[in-house]
Scaffold this motif. Structure first.
Motif, PDB file in Angstrom:
ATOM      1  N   GLN A  55     -23.738  17.021 -14.354  1.00  0.00           N
ATOM      2  CA  GLN A  55     -22.756  16.975 -13.278  1.00  0.00           C
ATOM      3  C   GLN A  55     -23.104  15.890 -12.269  1.00  0.00           C
ATOM      4  O   GLN A  55     -22.231  15.130 -11.821  1.00  0.00           O
ATOM      5  N   ARG A  56     -24.374  15.775 -11.931  1.00  0.00           N
ATOM      6  CA  ARG A  56     -24.782  14.780 -10.956  1.00  0.00           C
ATOM      7  C   ARG A  56     -24.618  13.361 -11.506  1.00  0.00           C
ATOM      8  O   ARG A  56     -24.254  12.440 -10.770  1.00  0.00           O
ATOM      9  N   ASN A  57     -24.885  13.195 -12.766  1.00  0.00           N
ATOM     10  CA  ASN A  57     -24.732  11.870 -13.365  1.00  0.00           C
ATOM     11  C   ASN A  57     -23.281  11.392 -13.372  1.00  0.00           C
ATOM     12  O   ASN A  57     -23.010  10.200 -13.525  1.00  0.00           O
ATOM     13  N   GLY A  58     -22.355  12.330 -13.191  1.00  0.00           N
ATOM     14  CA  GLY A  58     -20.952  11.962 -13.158  1.00  0.00           C
ATOM     15  C   GLY A  58     -20.420  11.623 -11.775  1.00  0.00           C
ATOM     16  O   GLY A  58     -19.259  11.240 -11.630  1.00  0.00           O
ATOM     17  N   VAL A  59     -21.259  11.757 -10.753  1.00  0.00           N
ATOM     18  CA  VAL A  59     -20.826  11.474  -9.384  1.00  0.00           C
ATOM     19  C   VAL A  59     -20.805   9.969  -9.151  1.00  0.00           C
ATOM     20  O   VAL A  59     -21.773   9.263  -9.454  1.00  0.00           O
ATOM     21  N   ARG A  60     -19.703   9.458  -8.615  1.00  0.00           N
ATOM     22  CA  ARG A  60     -19.556   8.023  -8.371  1.00  0.00           C
ATOM     23  C   ARG A  60     -20.041   7.612  -6.985  1.00  0.00           C
ATOM     24  O   ARG A  60     -20.538   6.499  -6.812  1.00  0.00           O
ATOM     25  N   ASP A  61     -19.838   8.481  -6.011  1.00  0.00           N
ATOM     26  CA  ASP A  61     -20.130   8.107  -4.626  1.00  0.00           C
ATOM     27  C   ASP A  61     -20.917   9.238  -3.965  1.00  0.00           C
ATOM     28  O   ASP A  61     -20.411  10.347  -3.817  1.00  0.00           O
ATOM     29  N   PHE A  62     -22.143   8.946  -3.582  1.00  0.00           N
ATOM     30  CA  PHE A  62     -22.995   9.953  -2.953  1.00  0.00           C
ATOM     31  C   PHE A  62     -22.941   9.899  -1.425  1.00  0.00           C
ATOM     32  O   PHE A  62     -23.711  10.582  -0.759  1.00  0.00           O
ATOM     33  N   THR A  63     -22.035   9.109  -0.866  1.00  0.00           N
ATOM     34  CA  THR A  63     -21.956   9.000   0.590  1.00  0.00           C
ATOM     35  C   THR A  63     -21.767  10.350   1.276  1.00  0.00           C
ATOM     36  O   THR A  63     -22.449  10.650   2.267  1.00  0.00           O
ATOM     37  N   PRO A  64     -20.858  11.214   0.792  1.00  0.00           N
ATOM     38  CA  PRO A  64     -20.705  12.503   1.477  1.00  0.00           C
ATOM     39  C   PRO A  64     -21.982  13.340   1.486  1.00  0.00           C
ATOM     40  O   PRO A  64     -22.168  14.163   2.384  1.00  0.00           O
ATOM     41  N   GLU A  65     -22.842  13.139   0.511  1.00  0.00           N
ATOM     42  CA  GLU A  65     -24.088  13.897   0.448  1.00  0.00           C
ATOM     43  C   GLU A  65     -25.077  13.469   1.526  1.00  0.00           C
ATOM     44  O   GLU A  65     -25.927  14.252   1.947  1.00  0.00           O
ATOM     45  N   LYS A  66     -24.953  12.245   2.013  1.00  0.00           N
ATOM     46  CA  LYS A  66     -25.924  11.699   2.945  1.00  0.00           C
ATOM     47  C   LYS A  66     -25.730  12.184   4.371  1.00  0.00           C
ATOM     48  O   LYS A  66     -26.689  12.346   5.126  1.00  0.00           O
ATOM     49  N   VAL A  67     -24.476  12.428   4.769  1.00  0.00           N
ATOM     50  CA  VAL A  67     -24.172  12.601   6.180  1.00  0.00           C
ATOM     51  C   VAL A  67     -24.476  14.009   6.677  1.00  0.00           C
ATOM     52  O   VAL A  67     -24.513  14.984   5.921  1.00  0.00           O
ATOM     53  N   LEU A  68     -24.692  14.105   7.985  1.00  0.00           N
ATOM     54  CA  LEU A  68     -24.898  15.389   8.637  1.00  0.00           C
ATOM     55  C   LEU A  68     -23.594  16.167   8.681  1.00  0.00           C
ATOM     56  O   LEU A  68     -22.513  15.602   8.838  1.00  0.00           O
TER      57      LEU A  68
END
Length: 353
Positions: A304-317
């Motif tokens: 599932q993680r390998n299919g993620v294109r953009d991890f920006t939402p994961e970074k933010v508070l």
């Protein structure tokens, strides 16, 4: 971004790592509302969880080392019996590392020893001297005075370690020195009291006897938590610096810099002692060591993680509730709705950014 400067370039911060993962029990957090810094890099964390999953409501003890976290133990549980809590809100330690936890639902403070053994509790519901109505923030001075934010009574009360009433200050309003549903609290190195004046969208400072000193900030909106909840991750929306949207936590470091958990703006702002904006943290998170361990143990998660294109939402508070600065000069942020901590280093020398 972690570094934003408006004419103050002698303070820089570097993202270090992320600590924790989402867990209802054991090696993770569930809605970490507040935390207290103990000796030897120990961190005592208040987890509030959900009404539907009360098993996640507890205090857990972690060691946050140089680059990763280590789970130690947990204690406390959901309920109204002695040693339990329903809506735990804030936490503080005394000189002996006894642990004090406020509970909004039972209107009391529960005390444990450093190993999590229940000692006693104090506080009753009401509006009189020494009575509490939805207590939130708590902090303890070097002389063992306990300051409790009596949120729905719109005041701060002072107690002995055993809960004997010593004094109070503040009342409902929006003028200087008045409070409206205050939340977080801290002391600076001179013993002055800083209060996150939640509904007034500002931070106020007082002497230890309650004399008003200053107010910082004004209302302003940025990130939208409703959007974050619906979309599973938020896109940060700029709000002017120095504006707050329901500030929940505050701390002051040894340099006098003020850190404010700007809850509904999904950021932490840093101000000088005079209230001048220095920088803001909006999040730079990567996977924590515990998060990596969990994903590696589950092939479905890896796919599932390998299919993620953009991890920006994961970074933010997302709705950070509390912030502290430890003895190393590290800024620890309770990234509450993402069930983790983001850790930054305050640099002792100017850095090229």
């Amino acid at each position: 971004m972690a570094s934003v400067f408006l004419g103050i370039n002698d303070r820089t911060f570097t993202y270090s790592f992320t600590a924790g993962r989402s867990e209802f029990q054991g090696t993770g957090f569930r809605n970490p509302m507040d935390f207290a810094l103990g000796p030897d890099d120990l961190v005592y964390v208040v987890n509030r969880s959900y009404e539907s999953r009360s098993d996640g409501t507890r205090i857990n003890l972690f060691r946050i080392g140089e680059d990763k976290e280590e789970y130690i133990t947990e204690f406390g549980s959901y309920g109204e019996e002695a040693g339990q809590f329903i809506w735990p809100m804030s936490i503080a330690l005394d000189k002996d590392t006894n642990v004090y936890v406020t509970d909004e639902w039972t209107h009391r403070v529960t005390v444990y020893n450093k190993d999590g053994e229940y000692l006693n509790h104090w506080g009753i519901h009401g509006s009189g001297d020494g009575e509490l109505n939805r207590p939130s923030g708590i902090t303890i001075s070097p002389d063992n005075t306990v300051f409790v934010v009596d949120s729905r009574n719109n005041r701060v009360q002072k107690f002995t370690l055993d809960g004997a009433f010593l004094g109070k200050f503040g009342h409902k309003g929006s003028a200087a020195g008045e409070l409206d549903t205050p939340w977080g609290i801290c002391l600076d190195k001179d013993g002055n009291v800083f209060v996150a004046d939640w509904r007034n969208d500002r931070v106020q400072s007082f002497t230890s006897n309650g004399k008003w000193l200053a107010s910082f900030g004004r209302p302003g909106t940025g990130g939208d938590c409703t959007f974050a909840k619906e979309q599973g991750g938020m896109v940060y929306v700029d709000a002017p610096v120095g504006q707050f949207n329901r500030p929940s936590g505050v701390c002051v470091d040894n340099d006098g810099d003020i850190y404010v958990a700007d809850w509904l703006n999904n950021r932490v702002q840093v101000l000088t002692a005079e209230g001048r904006f220095i920088t803001e943290f909006t999040g730079d998170a990567a996977l924590s060591s515990l998060g990596i361990d969990k994903i590696k143990s589950n092939p479905d998660m890896i796919r599932q993680r390998n299919g993620v294109r953009d991890f920006t939402p994961e970074k933010v508070l997302w709705a950070p509730c509390a912030v502290r600065v430890d003895h190393r000069g590290r800024v620890l942020i309770a990234d509450t709705s993402r069930h983790r901590f983001q850790v930054y280093q305050k640099n002792t020398e100017p850095q090229l950014i």
